[in-house]
Design a protein around this motif. Structure first.
Motif, PDB file in Angstrom:
ATOM      1  N   UNK A 171       0.941  -1.135   0.112  1.00 41.46           N
ATOM      2  CA  UNK A 171       0.274  -0.164  -0.103  1.00 41.46           C
ATOM      3  C   UNK A 171       1.136   1.294  -0.039  1.00 41.46           C
ATOM      4  N   UNK A 172       2.379   1.310   0.522  1.00 36.36           N
ATOM      5  CA  UNK A 172       3.786   2.869   0.390  1.00 36.36           C
ATOM      6  C   UNK A 172       3.384   3.297   0.998  1.00 36.36           C
ATOM      7  N   UNK A 173       3.512   2.314   2.501  1.00 34.08           N
ATOM      8  CA  UNK A 173       3.996   3.349   3.933  1.00 34.08           C
ATOM      9  C   UNK A 173       5.637   3.127   3.213  1.00 34.08           C
ATOM     10  N   UNK A 174       6.192   4.730   3.759  1.00 32.11           N
ATOM     11  CA  UNK A 174       6.963   5.301   4.153  1.00 32.11           C
ATOM     12  C   UNK A 174       8.690   3.527   4.823  1.00 32.11           C
ATOM     13  N   UNK A 175       8.073   3.288   5.715  1.00 36.64           N
ATOM     14  CA  UNK A 175       9.177   2.108   6.738  1.00 36.64           C
ATOM     15  C   UNK A 175       7.974   1.682   7.259  1.00 36.64           C
ATOM     16  N   UNK A 176       8.763   0.566   7.862  1.00 34.38           N
ATOM     17  CA  UNK A 176       7.604  -0.163   9.190  1.00 34.38           C
ATOM     18  C   UNK A 176       8.959  -0.012  10.373  1.00 34.38           C
ATOM     19  N   UNK A 177       7.721  -0.057  11.804  1.00 34.54           N
ATOM     20  CA  UNK A 177       7.889   0.036  12.514  1.00 34.54           C
ATOM     21  C   UNK A 177       7.763  -1.492  14.078  1.00 34.54           C
ATOM     22  N   UNK A 178       8.951  -1.833  14.253  1.00 35.94           N
ATOM     23  CA  UNK A 178       8.927  -3.174  14.888  1.00 35.94           C
ATOM     24  C   UNK A 178       9.372  -3.322  15.929  1.00 35.94           C
ATOM     25  N   UNK A 179       8.833  -4.409  16.776  1.00 35.84           N
ATOM     26  CA  UNK A 179       9.146  -4.672  18.153  1.00 35.84           C
ATOM     27  C   UNK A 179       8.500  -3.619  19.088  1.00 35.84           C
ATOM     28  N   UNK A 180       7.744  -3.110  18.933  1.00 35.86           N
ATOM     29  CA  UNK A 180       7.371  -1.527  19.544  1.00 35.86           C
ATOM     30  C   UNK A 180       6.273  -1.869  20.488  1.00 35.86           C
ATOM     31  N   UNK A 181       5.266  -0.972  20.916  1.00 31.85           N
ATOM     32  CA  UNK A 181       4.418  -1.237  22.229  1.00 31.85           C
ATOM     33  C   UNK A 181       3.122  -2.049  21.401  1.00 31.85           C
ATOM     34  N   UNK A 182       2.661  -1.894  19.938  1.00 33.89           N
ATOM     35  CA  UNK A 182       1.398  -2.479  19.350  1.00 33.89           C
ATOM     36  C   UNK A 182       2.351  -3.701  19.226  1.00 33.89           C
ATOM     37  N   UNK A 183       3.479  -4.256  18.987  1.00 30.16           N
ATOM     38  CA  UNK A 183       4.136  -5.294  18.733  1.00 30.16           C
ATOM     39  C   UNK A 183       4.079  -6.299  19.814  1.00 30.16           C
ATOM     40  N   UNK A 184       3.797  -6.419  20.667  1.00 32.32           N
ATOM     41  CA  UNK A 184       3.852  -6.441  22.453  1.00 32.32           C
ATOM     42  C   UNK A 184       5.525  -7.108  22.669  1.00 32.32           C
ATOM     43  N   UNK A 185       6.625  -5.946  21.578  1.00 30.68           N
ATOM     44  CA  UNK A 185       7.731  -6.528  22.236  1.00 30.68           C
ATOM     45  C   UNK A 185       8.181  -6.745  23.588  1.00 30.68           C
ATOM     46  N   UNK A 186       7.155  -6.293  24.815  1.00 28.37           N
ATOM     47  CA  UNK A 186       8.037  -6.182  26.099  1.00 28.37           C
ATOM     48  C   UNK A 186       7.391  -8.584  26.893  1.00 28.37           C
ATOM     49  N   UNK A 187       6.637  -8.358  25.224  1.00 31.10           N
ATOM     50  CA  UNK A 187       6.272 -10.109  25.844  1.00 31.10           C
ATOM     51  C   UNK A 187       6.850 -10.626  25.548  1.00 31.10           C
ATOM     52  N   UNK A 188       7.636 -11.128  24.741  1.00 33.47           N
ATOM     53  CA  UNK A 188       8.451 -11.639  23.415  1.00 33.47           C
ATOM     54  C   UNK A 188       9.618 -12.039  24.484  1.00 33.47           C
ATOM     55  N   UNK A 189      10.295 -13.199  24.260  1.00 39.77           N
ATOM     56  CA  UNK A 189      11.124 -13.519  24.769  1.00 39.77           C
ATOM     57  C   UNK A 189      12.600 -13.092  23.397  1.00 39.77           C
ATOM     58  N   UNK A 190      13.637 -13.144  24.040  1.00 45.31           N
ATOM     59  CA  UNK A 190      15.003 -12.688  23.446  1.00 45.31           C
ATOM     60  C   UNK A 190      15.068 -13.353  22.302  1.00 45.31           C
ATOM     61  N   UNK A 191      14.228 -14.608  21.865  1.00 43.86           N
ATOM     62  CA  UNK A 191      14.268 -15.741  20.022  1.00 43.86           C
ATOM     63  C   UNK A 191      13.184 -15.258  19.994  1.00 43.86           C
ATOM     64  N   UNK A 192      12.815 -15.470  20.052  1.00 43.06           N
ATOM     65  CA  UNK A 192      10.903 -14.700  19.631  1.00 43.06           C
ATOM     66  C   UNK A 192      11.103 -13.169  19.057  1.00 43.06           C
ATOM     67  N   UNK A 193      11.689 -12.552  19.521  1.00 48.20           N
ATOM     68  CA  UNK A 193      11.789 -10.898  19.014  1.00 48.20           C
ATOM     69  C   UNK A 193      13.309 -11.317  17.834  1.00 48.20           C
ATOM     70  N   UNK A 194      13.877 -11.824  17.853  1.00 49.10           N
ATOM     71  CA  UNK A 194      14.977 -12.252  16.363  1.00 49.10           C
ATOM     72  C   UNK A 194      14.199 -13.265  15.028  1.00 49.10           C
TER      73      UNK A 194
END
Length: 303
Positions: free
Chosen positions: A39-62
């Motif tokens: 759809x043409x976004x400029x870029x992506x923001x990954x592993x933010x609050x919306x990505x529930x990053x604090x609820x992922x372990x290091x392997x999952x984030x990887x």
């Protein structure tokens, strides 16, 4: 400067889960980020609050980073969850190692009301990685409140600043102060609730989670071409859904269920302690999606 983020819409990516154990759903994640690219976004923001990053372990984030990296060619901003400097530096170094030159910037939250403390924290993360920094002011998540003048001081003294993500209400007033005082781009968040007024205050665009990012794109592009009135007309059809998704406490679950109903992910589960979407609201979500332009596939597309 070359490390500044491009204006427009940076899609903030949810992390889809599958099954009763809520494992990371890599296939759904790949489909979701390809949609952002299409759809043409400029870029992506990954592993933010919306990505529930604090609820992922290091392997999952990887695994999340590997999946996104393999699925799209868009520039990537990646969130750092830790507020203390030592774990933030460690996390940031792992992100840099995983993404290399594909990393557009690290998104690091303000971790103190004192500008000297925040500045030292951000400088340490940058020094350890060489990565540009998106300074995120999001007190609902961090629990930290900094004044806008002090935030200006922090960013002015951070040559590596790539952008500011302003999410401390009232955001239009903060955006106005920040854009007048700084030469780095300022992006709004908070689900797009204040996007129109943030653009009028000088925002470079949106960096937020919304189930229908097409609406964010329509608003930002209309503002670029035709100014406020054009942007208002373009965004108006999306505003009821924006408002519905912004409900306190359940916004994450509502957005993920909306994304699921759009066919972009298979499941809408959220990890505890995030609450699930109340069953009583499901029919209302259907009404909003049906009334939102392009949110649901047409009968022809569905076939």
């Amino acid at each position: 400067m070359t490390h500044h983020l491009a204006p427009g819409v940076w899609g903030v990516v949810a992390t889809p889960f599958t099954g009763p154990s809520l494992d990371v759903d890599e296939a759904s994640l790949a489909r979701l980020v390809r949609h952002y690219a299409d759809i043409g976004t400029s870029g992506l923001t990954v592993l933010g609050v919306f990505g529930e990053a604090a609820r992922l372990d290091a392997a999952e984030r990887g695994r999340v980073l590997d999946t996104v990296l393999a699925s799209v060619d868009l520039p990537l901003v990646v969130g750092v969850t830790a507020l203390s400097t030592a774990p933030a530096v460690e996390e940031a170094a792992q992100i840099r190692a995983a993404l290399g030159d594909r990393l557009a910037a690290l998104m690091v939250q303000v971790n103190s009301p004192r500008p000297d403390v925040v500045g030292e924290h951000l400088q340490a993360v940058h020094k350890a990685t060489g990565a540009p920094i998106v300074v995120q002011d999001y007190p609902v998540s961090s629990g930290v409140r900094i004044t806008t003048p002090d935030l200006v001081t922090v960013v002015r003294e951070l040559p590596a600043a790539a952008a500011v993500k302003a999410e401390a209400p009232p955001t239009p007033a903060a955006v106005a102060t920040l854009t007048e005082a700084l030469d780095v781009p300022v992006f709004g968040g908070l689900g797009g609730l204040g996007l129109l007024d943030e653009l009028a205050a000088g925002a470079a665009g949106a960096m937020t989670g919304f189930s229908c990012p097409e609406g964010l794109l329509a608003c930002v592009e209309a503002y670029r071409v035709g100014g406020y009135e054009a942007a208002r007309a373009a965004y108006e059809p999306y505003l009821p859904l924006v408002n519905f998704e912004a409900q306190a406490g359940i916004g994450l679950a509502v957005r993920k269920e909306a994304i699921r109903r759009r066919g972009l992910i298979e499941g809408s589960g959220v990890r505890p302690p995030a609450p699930t979407m109340p069953v009583a609201l499901h029919a209302q979500l259907d009404r909003h999606l049906t009334a939102t332009p392009g949110a649901l596939p047409s009968e022809k597309e569905a076939r």
